[in-house]
Design a protein around this motif. Sequence first.
Motif, PDB file in Angstrom:
ATOM      1  N   VAL A 177      51.148  28.288  31.627  1.00 25.56           N
ATOM      2  CA  VAL A 177      50.037  27.532  31.035  1.00 25.56           C
ATOM      3  C   VAL A 177      48.750  28.343  31.208  1.00 25.56           C
ATOM      4  O   VAL A 177      48.527  28.939  32.260  1.00 25.56           O
ATOM      5  N   PHE A 178      47.941  28.349  30.151  1.00 25.30           N
ATOM      6  CA  PHE A 178      46.689  29.112  30.143  1.00 25.30           C
ATOM      7  C   PHE A 178      45.516  28.191  29.822  1.00 25.30           C
ATOM      8  O   PHE A 178      45.697  27.147  29.206  1.00 25.30           O
ATOM      9  N   GLU A 179      44.323  28.624  30.199  1.00 25.03           N
ATOM     10  CA  GLU A 179      43.125  27.840  29.891  1.00 25.03           C
ATOM     11  C   GLU A 179      42.790  27.876  28.413  1.00 25.03           C
ATOM     12  O   GLU A 179      42.334  26.887  27.855  1.00 25.03           O
ATOM     13  N   THR A 180      42.995  29.026  27.766  1.00 17.93           N
ATOM     14  CA  THR A 180      42.631  29.153  26.360  1.00 17.93           C
ATOM     15  C   THR A 180      43.859  29.437  25.497  1.00 17.93           C
ATOM     16  O   THR A 180      44.847  30.002  25.966  1.00 17.93           O
ATOM     17  N   GLN A 181      43.752  29.050  24.228  1.00 20.89           N
ATOM     18  CA  GLN A 181      44.832  29.310  23.288  1.00 20.89           C
ATOM     19  C   GLN A 181      44.998  30.819  23.094  1.00 20.89           C
ATOM     20  O   GLN A 181      46.118  31.317  22.986  1.00 20.89           O
ATOM     21  N   GLN A 182      43.908  31.548  23.075  1.00 19.88           N
ATOM     22  CA  GLN A 182      43.959  32.996  22.879  1.00 19.88           C
ATOM     23  C   GLN A 182      44.788  33.678  23.969  1.00 19.88           C
ATOM     24  O   GLN A 182      45.595  34.561  23.683  1.00 19.88           O
ATOM     25  N   GLU A 183      44.605  33.275  25.230  1.00 22.61           N
ATOM     26  CA  GLU A 183      45.385  33.848  26.324  1.00 22.61           C
ATOM     27  C   GLU A 183      46.869  33.519  26.160  1.00 22.61           C
ATOM     28  O   GLU A 183      47.734  34.363  26.384  1.00 22.61           O
ATOM     29  N   ALA A 184      47.150  32.282  25.774  1.00 18.50           N
ATOM     30  CA  ALA A 184      48.539  31.850  25.592  1.00 18.50           C
ATOM     31  C   ALA A 184      49.205  32.619  24.455  1.00 18.50           C
ATOM     32  O   ALA A 184      50.358  33.034  24.570  1.00 18.50           O
ATOM     33  N   VAL A 185      48.476  32.817  23.354  1.00 23.99           N
ATOM     34  CA  VAL A 185      49.027  33.554  22.208  1.00 23.99           C
ATOM     35  C   VAL A 185      49.332  34.995  22.623  1.00 23.99           C
ATOM     36  O   VAL A 185      50.387  35.536  22.277  1.00 23.99           O
ATOM     37  N   ARG A 186      48.441  35.609  23.361  1.00 23.00           N
ATOM     38  CA  ARG A 186      48.649  36.995  23.805  1.00 23.00           C
ATOM     39  C   ARG A 186      49.937  37.092  24.637  1.00 23.00           C
ATOM     40  O   ARG A 186      50.760  37.984  24.425  1.00 23.00           O
ATOM     41  N   HIS A 187      50.133  36.169  25.558  1.00 23.51           N
ATOM     42  CA  HIS A 187      51.327  36.167  26.412  1.00 23.51           C
ATOM     43  C   HIS A 187      52.587  35.907  25.580  1.00 23.51           C
ATOM     44  O   HIS A 187      53.591  36.616  25.723  1.00 23.51           O
ATOM     45  N   ALA A 188      52.536  34.902  24.713  1.00 22.93           N
ATOM     46  CA  ALA A 188      53.695  34.539  23.890  1.00 22.93           C
ATOM     47  C   ALA A 188      54.062  35.665  22.927  1.00 22.93           C
ATOM     48  O   ALA A 188      55.241  35.919  22.681  1.00 22.93           O
ATOM     49  N   ARG A 189      53.069  36.349  22.385  1.00 19.84           N
ATOM     50  CA  ARG A 189      53.322  37.462  21.463  1.00 19.84           C
ATOM     51  C   ARG A 189      54.068  38.596  22.185  1.00 19.84           C
ATOM     52  O   ARG A 189      55.001  39.191  21.642  1.00 19.84           O
ATOM     53  N   THR A 190      53.683  38.878  23.415  1.00 16.59           N
ATOM     54  CA  THR A 190      54.358  39.907  24.203  1.00 16.59           C
ATOM     55  C   THR A 190      55.836  39.553  24.384  1.00 16.59           C
ATOM     56  O   THR A 190      56.719  40.404  24.209  1.00 16.59           O
ATOM     57  N   ILE A 191      56.118  38.298  24.708  1.00 15.02           N
ATOM     58  CA  ILE A 191      57.504  37.852  24.888  1.00 15.02           C
ATOM     59  C   ILE A 191      58.260  37.928  23.566  1.00 15.02           C
ATOM     60  O   ILE A 191      59.393  38.426  23.513  1.00 15.02           O
ATOM     61  N   ALA A 192      57.649  37.441  22.491  1.00 11.42           N
ATOM     62  CA  ALA A 192      58.312  37.431  21.179  1.00 11.42           C
ATOM     63  C   ALA A 192      58.651  38.852  20.724  1.00 11.42           C
ATOM     64  O   ALA A 192      59.724  39.094  20.178  1.00 11.42           O
ATOM     65  N   LYS A 193      57.749  39.795  20.957  1.00  7.36           N
ATOM     66  CA  LYS A 193      58.016  41.188  20.585  1.00  7.36           C
ATOM     67  C   LYS A 193      59.174  41.747  21.417  1.00  7.36           C
ATOM     68  O   LYS A 193      60.064  42.403  20.887  1.00  7.36           O
ATOM     69  N   LYS A 194      59.165  41.475  22.708  1.00  4.04           N
ATOM     70  CA  LYS A 194      60.208  41.970  23.607  1.00  4.04           C
ATOM     71  C   LYS A 194      61.575  41.397  23.227  1.00  4.04           C
ATOM     72  O   LYS A 194      62.582  42.092  23.258  1.00  4.04           O
ATOM     73  N   GLU A 195      61.606  40.120  22.869  1.00  2.00           N
ATOM     74  CA  GLU A 195      62.868  39.449  22.549  1.00  2.00           C
ATOM     75  C   GLU A 195      63.191  39.459  21.059  1.00  2.00           C
ATOM     76  O   GLU A 195      64.183  38.864  20.648  1.00  2.00           O
ATOM     77  N   ARG A 196      62.343  40.115  20.273  1.00  6.44           N
ATOM     78  CA  ARG A 196      62.536  40.200  18.819  1.00  6.44           C
ATOM     79  C   ARG A 196      62.752  38.802  18.216  1.00  6.44           C
ATOM     80  O   ARG A 196      63.748  38.529  17.558  1.00  6.44           O
ATOM     81  N   SER A 197      61.790  37.936  18.464  1.00  3.06           N
ATOM     82  CA  SER A 197      61.911  36.546  18.025  1.00  3.06           C
ATOM     83  C   SER A 197      60.667  36.114  17.251  1.00  3.06           C
ATOM     84  O   SER A 197      59.830  36.934  16.893  1.00  3.06           O
ATOM     85  N   GLU A 198      60.571  34.825  17.012  1.00  7.44           N
ATOM     86  CA  GLU A 198      59.448  34.259  16.264  1.00  7.44           C
ATOM     87  C   GLU A 198      58.388  33.731  17.225  1.00  7.44           C
ATOM     88  O   GLU A 198      58.707  33.306  18.342  1.00  7.44           O
ATOM     89  N   LEU A 199      57.148  33.718  16.766  1.00 12.21           N
ATOM     90  CA  LEU A 199      56.036  33.138  17.511  1.00 12.21           C
ATOM     91  C   LEU A 199      55.421  32.046  16.651  1.00 12.21           C
ATOM     92  O   LEU A 199      55.062  32.290  15.499  1.00 12.21           O
ATOM     93  N   TYR A 200      55.317  30.847  17.205  1.00 15.56           N
ATOM     94  CA  TYR A 200      54.698  29.711  16.517  1.00 15.56           C
ATOM     95  C   TYR A 200      53.463  29.305  17.301  1.00 15.56           C
ATOM     96  O   TYR A 200      53.552  29.044  18.504  1.00 15.56           O
ATOM     97  N   VAL A 201      52.324  29.252  16.631  1.00 14.79           N
ATOM     98  CA  VAL A 201      51.086  28.820  17.260  1.00 14.79           C
ATOM     99  C   VAL A 201      50.741  27.455  16.681  1.00 14.79           C
ATOM    100  O   VAL A 201      50.572  27.311  15.467  1.00 14.79           O
ATOM    101  N   HIS A 202      50.651  26.459  17.548  1.00 18.59           N
ATOM    102  CA  HIS A 202      50.385  25.088  17.125  1.00 18.59           C
ATOM    103  C   HIS A 202      48.909  24.736  17.281  1.00 18.59           C
ATOM    104  O   HIS A 202      48.215  25.304  18.125  1.00 18.59           O
ATOM    105  N   LYS A 203      48.464  23.766  16.492  1.00 15.92           N
ATOM    106  CA  LYS A 203      47.121  23.204  16.625  1.00 15.92           C
ATOM    107  C   LYS A 203      47.161  22.130  17.714  1.00 15.92           C
ATOM    108  O   LYS A 203      48.231  21.744  18.173  1.00 15.92           O
ATOM    109  N   LYS A 204      45.983  21.596  18.053  1.00 14.41           N
ATOM    110  CA  LYS A 204      45.921  20.527  19.056  1.00 14.41           C
ATOM    111  C   LYS A 204      46.714  19.299  18.633  1.00 14.41           C
ATOM    112  O   LYS A 204      47.225  18.566  19.474  1.00 14.41           O
ATOM    113  N   ASP A 205      46.844  19.068  17.326  1.00  9.91           N
ATOM    114  CA  ASP A 205      47.592  17.891  16.856  1.00  9.91           C
ATOM    115  C   ASP A 205      49.097  18.150  16.781  1.00  9.91           C
ATOM    116  O   ASP A 205      49.869  17.283  16.387  1.00  9.91           O
ATOM    117  N   GLY A 206      49.521  19.350  17.165  1.00  7.43           N
ATOM    118  CA  GLY A 206      50.939  19.667  17.203  1.00  7.43           C
ATOM    119  C   GLY A 206      51.484  20.360  15.961  1.00  7.43           C
ATOM    120  O   GLY A 206      52.590  20.879  15.976  1.00  7.43           O
TER     121      GLY A 206
END
Length: 79
Positions: free
Chosen positions: A31-60
Amino acid sequence: MATKKRDQHVVPSSSGGWAVRRTGAERASKVFETQQEAVRHARTIAKKERSELYVHKKDGTIRARDSYGNDPSPPKDKN
């Protein structure tokens, strides 16, 4: 052959901030304080695992989607 989904989702956290969660997971991996930090972390994982990255809004709803190497073959030319 069915593969285990490794897609990463950046979603609002119930405790505030933004969570990174794998498809089907009940708990966030981090869990991160900002969406930007979370996206950066998730993108690193998605690239490593060759998968998809989904970024959601506050409403889901999904705000953005990126693919990192798990795409089917490129489309064939119609010529």
